[in-house]
Structure formats: structure tokens, C-alpha cells
Enzyme design. Structure first.
Site, PDB file in Angstrom:
ATOM      1  N   CYS A 117      19.554  46.191  39.976  1.00 45.69           N
ATOM      2  CA  CYS A 117      18.250  45.710  40.647  1.00 45.69           C
ATOM      3  C   CYS A 117      17.230  46.878  40.646  1.00 45.69           C
ATOM      4  CB  CYS A 117      18.685  45.649  42.015  1.00 45.69           C
ATOM      5  SG  CYS A 117      19.886  44.403  42.543  1.00 45.69           S
ATOM      6  N   ASN A 235      18.485  41.291  34.705  1.00 44.05           N
ATOM      7  CA  ASN A 235      19.530  41.840  35.854  1.00 44.05           C
ATOM      8  C   ASN A 235      19.650  40.709  36.806  1.00 44.05           C
ATOM      9  OD1 ASN A 235      21.762  43.378  37.090  1.00 44.05           O
ATOM     10  ND2 ASN A 235      20.275  43.062  38.548  1.00 44.05           N
ATOM     11  N   GLU A 236      20.768  39.842  36.676  1.00 44.78           N
ATOM     12  CA  GLU A 236      20.905  38.686  37.610  1.00 44.78           C
ATOM     13  C   GLU A 236      19.817  37.783  37.722  1.00 44.78           C
ATOM     14  OE1 GLU A 236      22.394  40.690  41.246  1.00 44.78           O
ATOM     15  OE2 GLU A 236      24.209  41.360  40.440  1.00 44.78           O
TER      16      GLU A 236
END
Length: 508
Positions: A117, A235-236
Site C-alpha cells: 500500500c 499492489n492489490e
């Protein structure tokens, strides 16, 4: 800050004043009981910003010391970019030796950075911008990490992270922002600067010292390229509601592959249950769940296709009430999950626990592998669990079968591995249940005998499932090794409830 007697500390500060300056820098104990070290600055020409460097030699120890800057001369002094660092750090690159030794003890094969994150930010304006994290420290603007709510001066930047991976003997895995944050995103023509940043970052790491960005790296002290070969795009970011990921991804993929065809590109989209709709060398898999869910994910990749991209489990951990600040229960479930990855290592290429570190004074996420404060550190049970797998990379996996009425609550794998002198058969077994289990370990087809004198068993357990380590009890839940006097090709063992056991049989 932790200050220890006999050690030197390097102070760097930037000063500007229209008058002469007489300034004393001191290290004092926070309770005011002791002056540990001091040094002075006397300068007459500081009308422009000037870098001042002093060394402070501690005459005492204080775990809660502070830096004081004092003057007896009336006037105006501007200060900026003030840094105090121990003179002794790991390989002189700024990292605490004790923390690096804990990493090295895991025998890491790769380092994923600068985070997850942290790369995206809640908003793009606060995303990690690698170009603002290189060059002289005092010229880096820093940024606000709005996901984890702290300001960073980016002294730990892209270059330092590449250097850290090199110092650890680990492959760097570089996570790129592809124009997306948690709450906003760009696409179309607005994406061009992000793509340029991505390819420039690879030139910085891999380019010759004559290239535009490779020359910047060389100026910073590393003329040789870094061996960067893994890049994660985002990311994600492949969630169903983030449709823009599939729009942006191919633009980054094509630009990187055209410039650096050897780079292995990692997609955020999960391909474990079906093929991806876009090209990738690996795909990301994250799991944060309760202990029971993670334990029974041990078979997650048994039926995954062996064709196409490999799996990168880049974030796994038990969290929630089962985990606390890092519990035995969490480590048992994670060990079973890793055993499942180990047995599927033909398709699972890499795996790493997350997060790696937490400062005990600023806990935002629990649990973490390594906990530290200004002078102490300890590994959670999840850290110690990973020591059971540090010989797995490059080892030979062997088929294993468990026959027990408790087999649903057991997980096991077998490998052969080598140290400098011997070859070992390692049988790892996780007992996730409340009952002790009698097992017969029978090995065949190894074309070798067993050396009882060099064989060992290592057990990770505790009296309570939710037991944790702490600064006061750092070794409450740690592996305990002992001799294995009954080591043989066939042997009876008693496996304790709620435990991880590793039987290392020395082969002759």
C-alpha cells in the site's frame, strides 16, 4: 534514542544564519540526569545553507536519550535536515546490525520493496516516487505516507533498497505504481509519465554507468548495475471494482518488455483458479485470514494449472484475534500453508511473510515478523516458524504420505538439503490439533543410511496457543533443538499437540 557508552554517533545538520554561530550539540538522557556526549560548532560565515558534520562519542548509556542543540548567543539560526546515526551500521549503509542479522538468519532469497500500500498511497499525490528518493539525502523532498500515517524523509529510498537487497544476497523485487492509488487513478495520455518513470527506474538499476539514469546510480557510488529481474505492476490493484488495472497493465508490460525483455513481470491478478487474460511471468497472491482458514489453505495450489505464469505469494499471514501481536497459533497455521507451497514448488516460485518489521512505538498493523524499539528486537513465533524453511530453496522435495486418524489436522513435507559437510532428510510436521500423535516415520529409496549422532529434532510449541514473545520474554516461543537418539530409516515419534516438529536425519 538509544545511546551506548563507548560508541560514536555521527551528526549531520544544515545551518544558515546571518550572524556567527556558536552551537553545542549534546546527547542527554531524557530524564535530564546525564550528559552523554557533546561537541561544538563555531562558524562565522553561514549566510548560505552549510552542511555541518560532528561526531559525538558517548560517555554513558541511556535507552531514552535525546539530541539537544543549545547556544548562549542571542540570534536567529535556521536548521534543516538534522540526522543522528550510529557510526557503526551494517556494511556502513545505515541499517541496524542486529536487525540485519535477524534477516540474514532467514537466508532470504529475495526482498520485495518498497512495500504494498505504501507504493500506491491513499491518493496518488502521496504515492512513492522513486526519483524523489535518490541523490543527496538533503535534496530529497520526502513525502507523507498517507496509508500508514507518517512522514518519511525518504532517506531509505530506491537506491538504498537495491543496496540492501545486494547486502543480503537477495534478489530485488521492485513494486511499481501503475497510475493507481486507493482512491484515484490516471489512464490514457496522463499515464505516459508513469510509464516513463517505470522504464527510467529500470535504467537506474540496470543501465550502464554511461546511460542517463545509470550514471546517476554510479554517482551515488554503485557503477555496476544491480541484478534486478523482478518487477511487480501495482499492489492489490486487480480487484473487480478496479477496472482501470487491466487498461493500464498492458501499457506498462509492453514498454518494459520492449526495453528489458529479461525482466520477469508480476501481475496483481490471481491466476490460481483460472488462466489470466493478459501476459505475465508470475502472478501475485495475498492472504490475510484467521488461523483455521490459513491452515486449510495448505492445499490451495494442488490443483493449480502447471502451465502459464508461476505463483508469487508476496504477502501471507494470520491476522485478527488468532494472531494478537504474533501468536503460536498463527505460526502453526502459516507453517502448514508454507508446507503446501513447498509441496507445490513446481508452480509456486516465491513466498514471503508480511509485514517484515514493526516499530513497537508505532504499531499500525499486527502481527509482524520482527518487532523492535530503539535498542531491542525480537522475532514473533511467525519469524521463528520461517527458520524451518530457510533450507528449502534449492532443496529436493520428496513425496510424503500421512496415515493417521488425525491427518486432517496435520501437514507434512520432506526435503533433502545439504550444509557444508552433510546431507539431511528433513521431515517437517505441523500438528494443528489438541492431541499428541504417535507417528511412524518411514523413509525409503534414499540409497543412504542414517547417522544417529548428527540427527536432530527441532520443536516449536508453548503451553498456550496464544502465547507471544515480547521484549521481556523474547524467547518464550522459539524452536528448541535436541538430539534424536532413535534416528533411523524407520522410527517412532510422538508429535506434541499444537506444534511444529522438524526431524533432520543426517544421511551417510
Amino acid at each position: 534514542m538509544n545511546v551506548e557508552e563507548g560508541k560514536a554517533y555521527n551528526l549531520v545538520m544544515h545551518i544558515r544564519s546571518l550572524e556567527s554561530v556558536e552551537l553545542t550539540a549534546s546527547l542527554t538522557c531524557s530524564n535530564g540526569s546525564q550528559n552523554l556526549a557533546s561537541n561544538s560548532v563555531r562558524e562565522t560565515n553561514l549566510s548560505t545553507w552549510t552542511k555541518i558534520e560532528l561526531q559525538l562519542l558517548a560517555q554513558g548509556t541511556c535507552r531514552t536519550s535525546r539530541l539537544e542543540l543549545t547556544t548562549r548567543k542571542r540570534g536567529v539560526i535556521w536548521l534543516d535536515q538534522v540526522s543522528l546515526m550510529p557510526s557503526e551500521t551494517y556494511k556502513g549503509h545505515g541499517f541496524r546490525k542486529e536487525l540485519m542479522y535477524m534477516l540474514l538468519d532467514l537466508k532470504p532469497r529475495f526482498l520485495r520493496f518498497p512495500g504494498g500500500c505504501f507504493v500506491e498511497g491513499n491518493w496518488l499525490k502521496n504515492a512513492f516516487r522513486w526519483k524523489e528518493t535518490i541523490g543527496p539525502w538533503e535534496e530529497r523532498p520526502g513525502h507523507y505516507g498517507d496509508v500508514w500515517h507518517y512522514w518519511t524523509d525518504d532517506g531509505l529510498g530506491y537506491y538504498e533498497l537495491l543496496e540492501l537487497a545486494e547486502d543480503l544476497g537477495a534478489n530485488p523485487v521492485w513494486v511499481l505504481n501503475i497510475g493507481m492509488s486507493h482512491h484515484d487513478a490516471v489512464n490514457g495520455t496522463m499515464l505516459a509519465p508513469f510509464i516513463k518513470d517505470a522504464t527510467d527506474s529500470l535504467e537506474f538499476a540496470k543501465g550502464s554507468d554511461k546511460s542517463t539514469w545509470g550514471s546517476v546510480r554510479a554517482t551515488m557510488g554503485h557503477p555496476e548495475p544491480f541484478p534486478l529481474k523482478y518487477v511487480a505492476l501495482g499492489n492489490e490493484d486487480c480487484a473487480p471494482f478496479k477496472l482501470i488495472y487491466r487498461e493500464n497493465y498492458p501499457k506498462f508490460y509492453n514498454a518494459i518488455k520492449e526495453a528489458y525483455p529479461d525482466i520477469q513481470i508480476i501481475s496483481n491478478c490471481d491466476g490460481s483458479s483460472g488462466p489470466l487474460d493478459h501476459p505475465a511471468d508470475l502472478y501475485d497472491y495475498h492472504i490475510y485470514e484467521n488461523a483455521s482458514t490459513v491452515f486449510f489453505k495448505k492445499n490451495e495450489f494442488d490443483r493449480t494449472s502447471r502451465n502459464g505464469p508461476k505463483v508469487f505469494v508476496s504477502e501471507y499471514a494470520v491476522n485478527g484475534e488468532d494472531a494478537g501481536n504474533g501468536s503460536l497459533l498463527a505460526s502453526l497455521a502459516e507453517a502448514a500453508f508454507l508446507i503446501g507451497l513447498e509441496k507445490n514448488s513446481d508452480v509456486v516460485q516465491m513466498a514471503c511473510y508480511a509485514p517484515l518489521f514493526v516499530n513497537d512505538n508505532d504499531r499500525v498493523w499486527n502481527p509482524d515478523a520482527i518487532v523492535f524499539n530503539s535498542w531491542q528486537q525480537y522475532g514473533t513465533p511467525s519469524y521463528w516458524m520461517q527458520t524451518y524453511f530457510r533450507e528449502s530453496s534449492g532443496a529436493m522435495i520428496h513425496p510424503i504420505m500421512i496415515s493417521s486418524s488425525y491427518s486432517d489436522l496435520l501437514a507434512a513435507s520432506a526435503i533433502t538439503w545439504q550444509d557444508a559437510e552433510n546431507t539431511f532428510l528433513r521431515v517437517k510436521i505441523v500438528n494443528f490439533g489438541p492431541n499428541a500423535v504417535n507417528l511412524t516415520i518411514s523413509s525409503s529409496g534414499l540409497q543412504a543410511g542414517v547417522d544417529t549422532a548428527k540427527s536432530t529434532v527441532t520443536v516449536l510449541t508453548s503451553s498456550n496457543l496464544l502465547d507471544e514473545n515480547s521484549f521481556s520474554e523474547p524467547n518464550k516461543v522459539v524452536p528448541v533443538a535436541s538430539e534424536l537418539p532413535n534416528a533411523a530409516e524407520q522410527m517412532q515419534v510422538l508429535h506434541f499437540p499444537y506444534s511444529i516438529c522438524s526431524f533432520d536425519l543426517a544421511l551417510v
